[in-house]
Every structure is written in C-alpha cells, then in structure tokens.
Design a protein around this motif. Structure first.
Motif, PDB file in Angstrom:
ATOM      1  N   PHE A 122       2.776  -6.047  -6.457  1.00 40.33           N
ATOM      2  CA  PHE A 122       4.184  -5.673  -6.336  1.00 40.33           C
ATOM      3  C   PHE A 122       4.627  -5.823  -4.892  1.00 40.33           C
ATOM      4  O   PHE A 122       3.967  -5.305  -3.976  1.00 40.33           O
ATOM      5  CB  PHE A 122       4.379  -4.240  -6.822  1.00 40.33           C
ATOM      6  CG  PHE A 122       5.809  -3.797  -6.870  1.00 40.33           C
ATOM      7  CD1 PHE A 122       6.195  -2.584  -6.311  1.00 40.33           C
ATOM      8  CD2 PHE A 122       6.773  -4.575  -7.492  1.00 40.33           C
ATOM      9  CE1 PHE A 122       7.523  -2.173  -6.368  1.00 40.33           C
ATOM     10  CE2 PHE A 122       8.103  -4.164  -7.555  1.00 40.33           C
ATOM     11  CZ  PHE A 122       8.463  -2.963  -6.985  1.00 40.33           C
ATOM     12  N   TYR A 123       5.757  -6.512  -4.683  1.00 42.53           N
ATOM     13  CA  TYR A 123       6.154  -6.874  -3.324  1.00 42.53           C
ATOM     14  C   TYR A 123       6.467  -5.653  -2.466  1.00 42.53           C
ATOM     15  O   TYR A 123       6.271  -5.670  -1.246  1.00 42.53           O
ATOM     16  CB  TYR A 123       7.377  -7.784  -3.371  1.00 42.53           C
ATOM     17  CG  TYR A 123       8.685  -7.065  -3.572  1.00 42.53           C
ATOM     18  CD1 TYR A 123       9.094  -6.661  -4.835  1.00 42.53           C
ATOM     19  CD2 TYR A 123       9.503  -6.784  -2.491  1.00 42.53           C
ATOM     20  CE1 TYR A 123      10.284  -5.997  -5.010  1.00 42.53           C
ATOM     21  CE2 TYR A 123      10.701  -6.117  -2.657  1.00 42.53           C
ATOM     22  CZ  TYR A 123      11.090  -5.723  -3.921  1.00 42.53           C
ATOM     23  OH  TYR A 123      12.271  -5.050  -4.102  1.00 42.53           O
ATOM     24  N   ALA A 124       6.948  -4.541  -3.080  1.00 41.42           N
ATOM     25  CA  ALA A 124       7.404  -3.391  -2.292  1.00 41.42           C
ATOM     26  C   ALA A 124       6.274  -2.426  -1.946  1.00 41.42           C
ATOM     27  O   ALA A 124       6.139  -1.999  -0.797  1.00 41.42           O
ATOM     28  CB  ALA A 124       8.505  -2.653  -3.042  1.00 41.42           C
ATOM     29  N   SER A 125       5.442  -2.096  -2.913  1.00 38.47           N
ATOM     30  CA  SER A 125       4.437  -1.054  -2.701  1.00 38.47           C
ATOM     31  C   SER A 125       3.036  -1.586  -2.486  1.00 38.47           C
ATOM     32  O   SER A 125       2.164  -0.865  -2.021  1.00 38.47           O
ATOM     33  CB  SER A 125       4.414  -0.109  -3.903  1.00 38.47           C
ATOM     34  OG  SER A 125       3.961  -0.790  -5.050  1.00 38.47           O
ATOM     35  N   GLY A 126       2.812  -2.825  -2.876  1.00 39.17           N
ATOM     36  CA  GLY A 126       1.463  -3.361  -2.779  1.00 39.17           C
ATOM     37  C   GLY A 126       0.593  -3.051  -3.983  1.00 39.17           C
ATOM     38  O   GLY A 126      -0.568  -3.470  -4.020  1.00 39.17           O
ATOM     39  N   THR A 127       1.117  -2.315  -4.950  1.00 38.16           N
ATOM     40  CA  THR A 127       0.342  -2.034  -6.166  1.00 38.16           C
ATOM     41  C   THR A 127      -0.121  -3.346  -6.779  1.00 38.16           C
ATOM     42  O   THR A 127       0.664  -4.283  -6.901  1.00 38.16           O
ATOM     43  CB  THR A 127       1.209  -1.271  -7.179  1.00 38.16           C
ATOM     44  OG1 THR A 127       1.636  -0.027  -6.598  1.00 38.16           O
ATOM     45  CG2 THR A 127       0.425  -0.992  -8.450  1.00 38.16           C
ATOM     46  N   GLU A 128      -1.396  -3.388  -7.151  1.00 34.07           N
ATOM     47  CA  GLU A 128      -1.928  -4.650  -7.649  1.00 34.07           C
ATOM     48  C   GLU A 128      -2.644  -4.485  -8.972  1.00 34.07           C
ATOM     49  O   GLU A 128      -3.138  -3.401  -9.302  1.00 34.07           O
ATOM     50  CB  GLU A 128      -2.860  -5.273  -6.612  1.00 34.07           C
ATOM     51  CG  GLU A 128      -3.992  -4.408  -6.154  1.00 34.07           C
ATOM     52  CD  GLU A 128      -4.793  -5.077  -5.040  1.00 34.07           C
ATOM     53  OE1 GLU A 128      -5.713  -4.431  -4.535  1.00 34.07           O
ATOM     54  OE2 GLU A 128      -4.511  -6.232  -4.676  1.00 34.07           O
ATOM     55  N   TYR A 129      -2.692  -5.593  -9.687  1.00 37.21           N
ATOM     56  CA  TYR A 129      -3.342  -5.651 -10.986  1.00 37.21           C
ATOM     57  C   TYR A 129      -4.195  -6.921 -11.058  1.00 37.21           C
ATOM     58  O   TYR A 129      -3.860  -7.941 -10.429  1.00 37.21           O
ATOM     59  CB  TYR A 129      -2.303  -5.672 -12.114  1.00 37.21           C
ATOM     60  CG  TYR A 129      -1.399  -4.468 -12.128  1.00 37.21           C
ATOM     61  CD1 TYR A 129      -0.146  -4.498 -11.515  1.00 37.21           C
ATOM     62  CD2 TYR A 129      -1.802  -3.279 -12.743  1.00 37.21           C
ATOM     63  CE1 TYR A 129       0.679  -3.385 -11.520  1.00 37.21           C
ATOM     64  CE2 TYR A 129      -0.973  -2.172 -12.755  1.00 37.21           C
ATOM     65  CZ  TYR A 129       0.267  -2.226 -12.136  1.00 37.21           C
ATOM     66  OH  TYR A 129       1.079  -1.127 -12.135  1.00 37.21           O
ATOM     67  N   TRP A 130      -5.264  -6.821 -11.854  1.00 40.90           N
ATOM     68  CA  TRP A 130      -6.180  -7.946 -12.040  1.00 40.90           C
ATOM     69  C   TRP A 130      -6.351  -8.257 -13.517  1.00 40.90           C
ATOM     70  O   TRP A 130      -6.364  -7.351 -14.359  1.00 40.90           O
ATOM     71  CB  TRP A 130      -7.557  -7.610 -11.471  1.00 40.90           C
ATOM     72  CG  TRP A 130      -7.606  -7.452  -9.989  1.00 40.90           C
ATOM     73  CD1 TRP A 130      -7.450  -6.293  -9.286  1.00 40.90           C
ATOM     74  CD2 TRP A 130      -7.820  -8.477  -9.027  1.00 40.90           C
ATOM     75  NE1 TRP A 130      -7.552  -6.547  -7.943  1.00 40.90           N
ATOM     76  CE2 TRP A 130      -7.801  -7.881  -7.756  1.00 40.90           C
ATOM     77  CE3 TRP A 130      -8.058  -9.856  -9.117  1.00 40.90           C
ATOM     78  CZ2 TRP A 130      -7.986  -8.605  -6.569  1.00 40.90           C
ATOM     79  CZ3 TRP A 130      -8.247 -10.566  -7.951  1.00 40.90           C
ATOM     80  CH2 TRP A 130      -8.216  -9.950  -6.693  1.00 40.90           C
ATOM     81  N   GLY A 131      -6.521  -9.534 -13.809  1.00 49.75           N
ATOM     82  CA  GLY A 131      -6.948  -9.915 -15.134  1.00 49.75           C
ATOM     83  C   GLY A 131      -8.452  -9.759 -15.245  1.00 49.75           C
ATOM     84  O   GLY A 131      -9.140  -9.415 -14.269  1.00 49.75           O
ATOM     85  N   LYS A 132      -8.983 -10.051 -16.426  1.00 50.22           N
ATOM     86  CA  LYS A 132     -10.425  -9.891 -16.640  1.00 50.22           C
ATOM     87  C   LYS A 132     -11.212 -11.128 -16.225  1.00 50.22           C
ATOM     88  O   LYS A 132     -12.435 -11.081 -16.131  1.00 50.22           O
ATOM     89  CB  LYS A 132     -10.697  -9.566 -18.111  1.00 50.22           C
ATOM     90  CG  LYS A 132     -10.164  -8.194 -18.515  1.00 50.22           C
ATOM     91  CD  LYS A 132     -10.502  -7.869 -19.969  1.00 50.22           C
ATOM     92  CE  LYS A 132      -9.994  -6.476 -20.337  1.00 50.22           C
ATOM     93  NZ  LYS A 132     -10.318  -6.130 -21.744  1.00 50.22           N
ATOM     94  N   GLY A 133     -10.505 -12.218 -16.001  1.00 51.44           N
ATOM     95  CA  GLY A 133     -11.153 -13.419 -15.510  1.00 51.44           C
ATOM     96  C   GLY A 133     -11.489 -14.427 -16.591  1.00 51.44           C
ATOM     97  O   GLY A 133     -11.632 -14.081 -17.763  1.00 51.44           O
ATOM     98  N   THR A 134     -11.586 -15.683 -16.161  1.00 55.26           N
ATOM     99  CA  THR A 134     -12.004 -16.766 -17.043  1.00 55.26           C
ATOM    100  C   THR A 134     -13.018 -17.623 -16.291  1.00 55.26           C
ATOM    101  O   THR A 134     -12.826 -17.942 -15.115  1.00 55.26           O
ATOM    102  CB  THR A 134     -10.796 -17.600 -17.521  1.00 55.26           C
ATOM    103  OG1 THR A 134     -11.225 -18.573 -18.464  1.00 55.26           O
ATOM    104  CG2 THR A 134     -10.072 -18.293 -16.375  1.00 55.26           C
ATOM    105  N   LEU A 135     -14.100 -17.971 -16.973  1.00 57.51           N
ATOM    106  CA  LEU A 135     -15.203 -18.665 -16.321  1.00 57.51           C
ATOM    107  C   LEU A 135     -14.961 -20.173 -16.286  1.00 57.51           C
ATOM    108  O   LEU A 135     -14.665 -20.792 -17.316  1.00 57.51           O
ATOM    109  CB  LEU A 135     -16.510 -18.373 -17.046  1.00 57.51           C
ATOM    110  CG  LEU A 135     -17.764 -19.100 -16.541  1.00 57.51           C
ATOM    111  CD1 LEU A 135     -18.077 -18.698 -15.105  1.00 57.51           C
ATOM    112  CD2 LEU A 135     -18.945 -18.805 -17.455  1.00 57.51           C
TER     113      LEU A 135
END
Length: 118
Positions: free
Chosen positions: A100-113
């Motif tokens: 998030f551009y304002a707070s820096g809150t971040e999220y991740w996906g589970k990934g793909t190999l």
C-alpha cells in the motif's frame, strides 16, 4: 481478505519463455505498488521487478534487465511477468507482492515455482 494468487510457473528449457500472472482481490489495486520477487533454494528472497503505478514506470533487477517485462492492469487487478531467455539461475519460487502506497502495509502470494533445466 486480501489474496494474491500466482499462476504460470513450470518447467522450461534454458532459453525458453514463461509468463507469470498474479490476480489480486480484496484490495484497491490501483493504490498498491506491485512487484515480483523470487527465492532460490538456499538463498534470500530478492526483488525481480516492480510496477509501482499504471504510469509506465518500471524497475528491474540488473540480472533480469532486457529479459523480463512486468506489466499491470488496474482494470483487471493483475500484474504479469513475461520472462524470456530464461537461464538455469532463474530457477526459483516467484512471489507476487503488493504494498500500500500510504502505509507500507504489504501482502504476499504463496508463490509459483519456475524451474529452468534441460
């Protein structure tokens, strides 16, 4: 609930191409910086490419410049990574990342190999 779901990974021969896709839900996509990271076995996670806004500005790690292209579609809540001229050292789990551009809150996906091997 925010979800980032990656797809498109697999086995490819050296010199080949793959396109990774990430679909985001549960967030206001246009307000997030979107990036792709990767983590190879035994190594730390590293930034591959970023598409902060839909303004065309993109950043790439030196090791993928000229080979990978990141794109985002704010209408579809997607961010893609087109990978060309793949090398064995590109083998890794690739993760979609949203910040998030304002707070820096971040999220991740589970990934793909992604495995690059002959």
């Amino acid at each position: 609930q925010v979800q980032l779901v990656e797809s498109g990974g697999g086995l490819v021969q050296p010199g080949g191409s793959l396109k990774l896709s990430c679909v985001a839900s549960g967030l206001t996509f246009s307000s997030y910086f979107m990036s792709w990271y990767r983590q190879a076995p035994g190594k730390e996670r590293e930034l591959v490419a970023s598409a902060r806004w839909a303004d065309g500005i993109r950043d790439y790690a030196d090791f993928v410049k000229g080979r990978f292209t990141i794109s985002r579609d704010n209408a579809k809540n997607t961010v893609d990574l087109q990978m060309n001229s793949l090398k064995p050292e590109d083998t890794a789990v690739y993760y979609c990342h949203a910040q998030f551009y304002a707070s820096g809150t971040e999220y991740w996906g589970k990934g793909t190999l992604v495995t690059v091997s002959s």
